[in-house]
Motif scaffolding. Structure first.
Motif, PDB file in Angstrom:
ATOM      1  N   ASP A  46      41.323  11.884  36.486  1.00 34.55           N
ATOM      2  CA  ASP A  46      41.146  10.650  36.737  1.00 34.55           C
ATOM      3  C   ASP A  46      42.388  10.069  36.657  1.00 34.55           C
ATOM      4  N   GLY A  47      43.391  10.417  37.326  1.00 38.40           N
ATOM      5  CA  GLY A  47      44.771  10.002  37.211  1.00 38.40           C
ATOM      6  C   GLY A  47      45.055   8.939  37.924  1.00 38.40           C
ATOM      7  N   ALA A  48      46.119   7.947  37.388  1.00 36.08           N
ATOM      8  CA  ALA A  48      46.683   6.979  38.210  1.00 36.08           C
ATOM      9  C   ALA A  48      48.189   7.055  38.291  1.00 36.08           C
ATOM     10  N   LEU A  49      48.674   6.334  39.173  1.00 41.99           N
ATOM     11  CA  LEU A  49      50.179   6.282  39.305  1.00 41.99           C
ATOM     12  C   LEU A  49      50.553   4.801  39.898  1.00 41.99           C
ATOM     13  N   ALA A  50      51.602   4.200  39.194  1.00 47.98           N
ATOM     14  CA  ALA A  50      52.136   2.978  39.457  1.00 47.98           C
ATOM     15  C   ALA A  50      53.727   3.011  40.048  1.00 47.98           C
ATOM     16  N   VAL A  51      53.611   2.205  41.207  1.00 47.17           N
ATOM     17  CA  VAL A  51      54.923   2.341  41.878  1.00 47.17           C
ATOM     18  C   VAL A  51      55.715   0.882  42.102  1.00 47.17           C
ATOM     19  N   MET A 111      49.558  -8.763  32.497  1.00 48.13           N
ATOM     20  CA  MET A 111      49.494  -7.788  33.530  1.00 48.13           C
ATOM     21  C   MET A 111      50.878  -7.457  34.392  1.00 48.13           C
ATOM     22  N   GLU A 112      51.450  -6.437  34.531  1.00 49.74           N
ATOM     23  CA  GLU A 112      52.645  -6.215  35.012  1.00 49.74           C
ATOM     24  C   GLU A 112      52.655  -6.107  36.468  1.00 49.74           C
ATOM     25  N   ALA A 113      53.532  -6.764  37.439  1.00 48.98           N
ATOM     26  CA  ALA A 113      53.165  -6.729  38.825  1.00 48.98           C
ATOM     27  C   ALA A 113      54.004  -5.280  39.249  1.00 48.98           C
ATOM     28  N   VAL A 114      53.279  -4.645  40.004  1.00 48.16           N
ATOM     29  CA  VAL A 114      53.796  -3.540  40.610  1.00 48.16           C
ATOM     30  C   VAL A 114      53.601  -3.310  42.297  1.00 48.16           C
ATOM     31  N   GLY A 115      54.366  -2.705  43.104  1.00 45.58           N
ATOM     32  CA  GLY A 115      54.066  -2.951  44.689  1.00 45.58           C
ATOM     33  C   GLY A 115      52.747  -2.108  44.940  1.00 45.58           C
ATOM     34  N   LEU A 116      52.459  -0.795  44.225  1.00 35.65           N
ATOM     35  CA  LEU A 116      51.277  -0.103  44.773  1.00 35.65           C
ATOM     36  C   LEU A 116      50.936   0.824  43.461  1.00 35.65           C
ATOM     37  N   LEU A 117      49.635   0.728  43.446  1.00 36.59           N
ATOM     38  CA  LEU A 117      48.859   1.385  42.265  1.00 36.59           C
ATOM     39  C   LEU A 117      47.948   2.596  43.128  1.00 36.59           C
ATOM     40  N   VAL A 118      48.120   3.808  42.813  1.00 33.47           N
ATOM     41  CA  VAL A 118      47.280   4.750  43.323  1.00 33.47           C
ATOM     42  C   VAL A 118      46.244   5.103  42.113  1.00 33.47           C
ATOM     43  N   HIS A 119      45.020   5.232  42.366  1.00 36.74           N
ATOM     44  CA  HIS A 119      44.235   5.539  41.160  1.00 36.74           C
ATOM     45  C   HIS A 119      42.814   6.196  41.486  1.00 36.74           C
ATOM     46  N   SER A 120      42.091   6.575  40.533  1.00 40.92           N
ATOM     47  CA  SER A 120      40.934   7.459  40.482  1.00 40.92           C
ATOM     48  C   SER A 120      41.100   8.730  41.514  1.00 40.92           C
ATOM     49  N   ALA A 121      42.424   9.309  40.910  1.00 40.11           N
ATOM     50  CA  ALA A 121      42.535  10.602  41.358  1.00 40.11           C
ATOM     51  C   ALA A 121      41.946  11.666  40.519  1.00 40.11           C
ATOM     52  N   GLY A 122      40.985  12.509  40.938  1.00 38.16           N
ATOM     53  CA  GLY A 122      39.941  13.452  40.393  1.00 38.16           C
ATOM     54  C   GLY A 122      41.148  14.410  39.697  1.00 38.16           C
ATOM     55  N   GLN A 123      41.972  14.826  40.298  1.00 37.94           N
ATOM     56  CA  GLN A 123      43.284  15.707  40.012  1.00 37.94           C
ATOM     57  C   GLN A 123      44.392  14.935  40.340  1.00 37.94           C
ATOM     58  N   LEU A 124      45.297  14.627  39.405  1.00 35.19           N
ATOM     59  CA  LEU A 124      46.614  14.132  39.949  1.00 35.19           C
ATOM     60  C   LEU A 124      47.478  15.149  39.426  1.00 35.19           C
ATOM     61  N   CYS A 125      48.141  15.801  40.184  1.00 32.21           N
ATOM     62  CA  CYS A 125      49.114  16.961  39.864  1.00 32.21           C
ATOM     63  C   CYS A 125      50.396  16.424  39.891  1.00 32.21           C
ATOM     64  N   VAL A 126      51.258  16.434  38.671  1.00 29.55           N
ATOM     65  CA  VAL A 126      52.472  15.945  38.535  1.00 29.55           C
ATOM     66  C   VAL A 126      53.490  17.011  39.116  1.00 29.55           C
ATOM     67  N   VAL A 127      53.030  18.346  38.706  1.00 32.84           N
ATOM     68  CA  VAL A 127      54.071  19.434  39.315  1.00 32.84           C
ATOM     69  C   VAL A 127      55.872  19.179  38.472  1.00 32.84           C
TER      70      VAL A 127
END
Ligand SMILES: [Zn+2]
Length: 425
Positions: free
Chosen positions: A38-43, A1-17
């Motif tokens: 069901d998107g996620a984003l790591a920071v 597992m890689e360490a990250v500061g923040l994980l935003v997950h379980s987004a019904g719609q993750l709009c990248v735009v």
């Protein structure tokens, strides 16, 4: 597992735009959202390092902090590329005069309008000017704005214009909304130069623009320079003189053009390589075609005609669909100012753009995020949820992005993340 500061997950719609090949979404391409279900984003270190399905990212990263979007919609933080923050005082009395029948230009000719705010802003102590604008930025943040342009132009003499630049810098340091500064000594001809507009332009190019250039060199930043090209403000020749001098001094360029009269400001912006041309209500077809060929972003400000509307005086709006048909890049902004558009909410601007400019919710969302970032020269850093960009994002209190623009007058923002830090929860 890689360490990250923040994980935003379980987004019904993750709009990248996303940006379009590193450029704004132009013409028919406007409205591309690239939704991850069901998107996620790591920071890491404030930047987006991965975007994908929640199941994959949750198996790949061990975060210090998690935001569970719970099936809600995640979108980029709004970018507001045209505000007149900071100002001091208000003009509620003039709004009442307008409701009684006076026009904006009549009030301006009688010494009100911009000069009224100039008098109040000149008198304010620097600390008062900052304190008066902090709550405004806090409300903008709660409504989802994570970056905004901020202009001078209520000083109109060298010291008061520099006081406004200092206030912008101080406001930027004191709260999360990132401010991009614009120097605008040519916002109006001050009353002490009545009938001597060319003498004021001399002062702008000989004294004020060089003073602003010194200010930016001392702080190692690049400022925009903006001019109000309009009947009763600066004509096309004066606007050209100011912008050409500004470009030579190292400023990037913006213009207020075609709000009430078509003077040729939009074509001038394209010719000079301005980053944006703003208002664009009365823009003629030839100038719309020029926007389609050039790189200048057209910034529509639908809060302003809405703010000027009376029951008996409907207003014209930016011909957004014609700009898109010509292949232009369109962005949205509030024009937040005490005279014509005291609007702190990009959600309200999106709602107006859907109704008065004929944009779909997806087009308006892209115009208020990725394209708005390009309108302030920040398209490579903010405005979309692409890997490598700053983690500026919103969790909305809905599972459907189309609620933004459909609903109006409220606030759908639940959580705000700026540079990977949760700043509103
Ligand atoms: Zn403006």
């Amino acid at each position: 597992m890689e360490a990250v500061g923040l994980l935003v997950h379980s987004a019904g719609q993750l709009c990248v735009v996303p940006a379009h090949d590193g450029e704004p979404q132009r013409g028919a391409s406007l409205g591309e959202l690239a939704i991850v279900e069901d998107g996620a984003l790591a920071v890491r270190d404030g930047r987006i390092v991965d975007v994908g399905p929640s199941a994959e990212l949750r198996g790949r990263y061990s975060p210090m902090q998690e935001v569970d979007a719970g099936g809600r919609c995640v979108i980029p933080g709004f970018v507001d590329p045209h505000t007149h923050i900071p100002w001091y005082g208000d003009r509620a009395n003039e709004f009442e005069q307008r409701l009684a029948g006076a026009t904006y230009m009549e009030i301006m000719a009688a010494g009100g309008g911009i000069m009224s705010t100039v008098r109040q802003t000149r008198q304010a102590e620097p600390a008062e000017l900052v304190a008066d604008n902090l709550p405004r930025l806090a409300r903008m943040l709660r409504n989802g704005t994570t970056s905004a342009e901020a202009k001078t132009g209520y000083g109109l003499d060298t010291a008061a214009e520099l006081k406004q630049l200092d206030a912008i810098r101080s406001l930027d340091a004191q709260q999360p909304v990132e401010l991009i500064a614009t120097f605008m000594p040519a916002h109006a001809v001050p009353s002490e130069y009545d009938g001597k507009a060319n003498e004021y332009v001399d002062r702008v190019v000989e004294e004020m623009l060089p003073a602003g250039a010194d200010w930016m060199r001392q702080r190692d930043v690049t400022l925009f320079c903006d001019v109000f090209c309009e009947d009763g403000a600066f004509d096309l020749a004066q606007s050209r003189r100011i912008l050409e001098r500004a470009a030579a001094l190292g400023y990037r360029l913006k213009i207020h053009a075609d709000e009430f009269a078509a003077l040729g400001g939009t074509a001038l912006a394209v010719e000079l390589g301005a980053v944006s041309a703003d208002h664009l209500v009365q823009t003629p077809e030839a100038d719309i075609a020029a926007l389609g060929r050039g790189r200048t972003v057209a910034v529509a400000l639908p809060g302003t005609p809405f703010g000027l509307t009376r029951w008996d005086a409907p207003q014209a709006y930016t011909p957004a669909r014609r700009i898109l048909a010509a292949g232009g890049a369109l962005a949205l902004a509030t024009d937040c100012n005490p005279g014509t558009s005291w609007c702190e909410s990009m959600q309200m601007v999106i709602a107006l753009a859907c109704r008065m400019l004929g944009l779909t919710q997806a087009q308006a969302l892209a115009a208020a995020t990725v394209n708005a970032a390009f309108a302030i020269g920040r398209g490579h850093e903010v405005g979309s949820l692409e890997v490598g960009k700053q983690a500026d994002l919103l969790v909305l209190d809905t599972d459907d992005y189309r609620q933004v623009g459909y609903q109006f007058g409220g606030n759908l923002v639940k959580t705000v993340v700026k540079k990977g830090r949760v700043v509103i929860q």
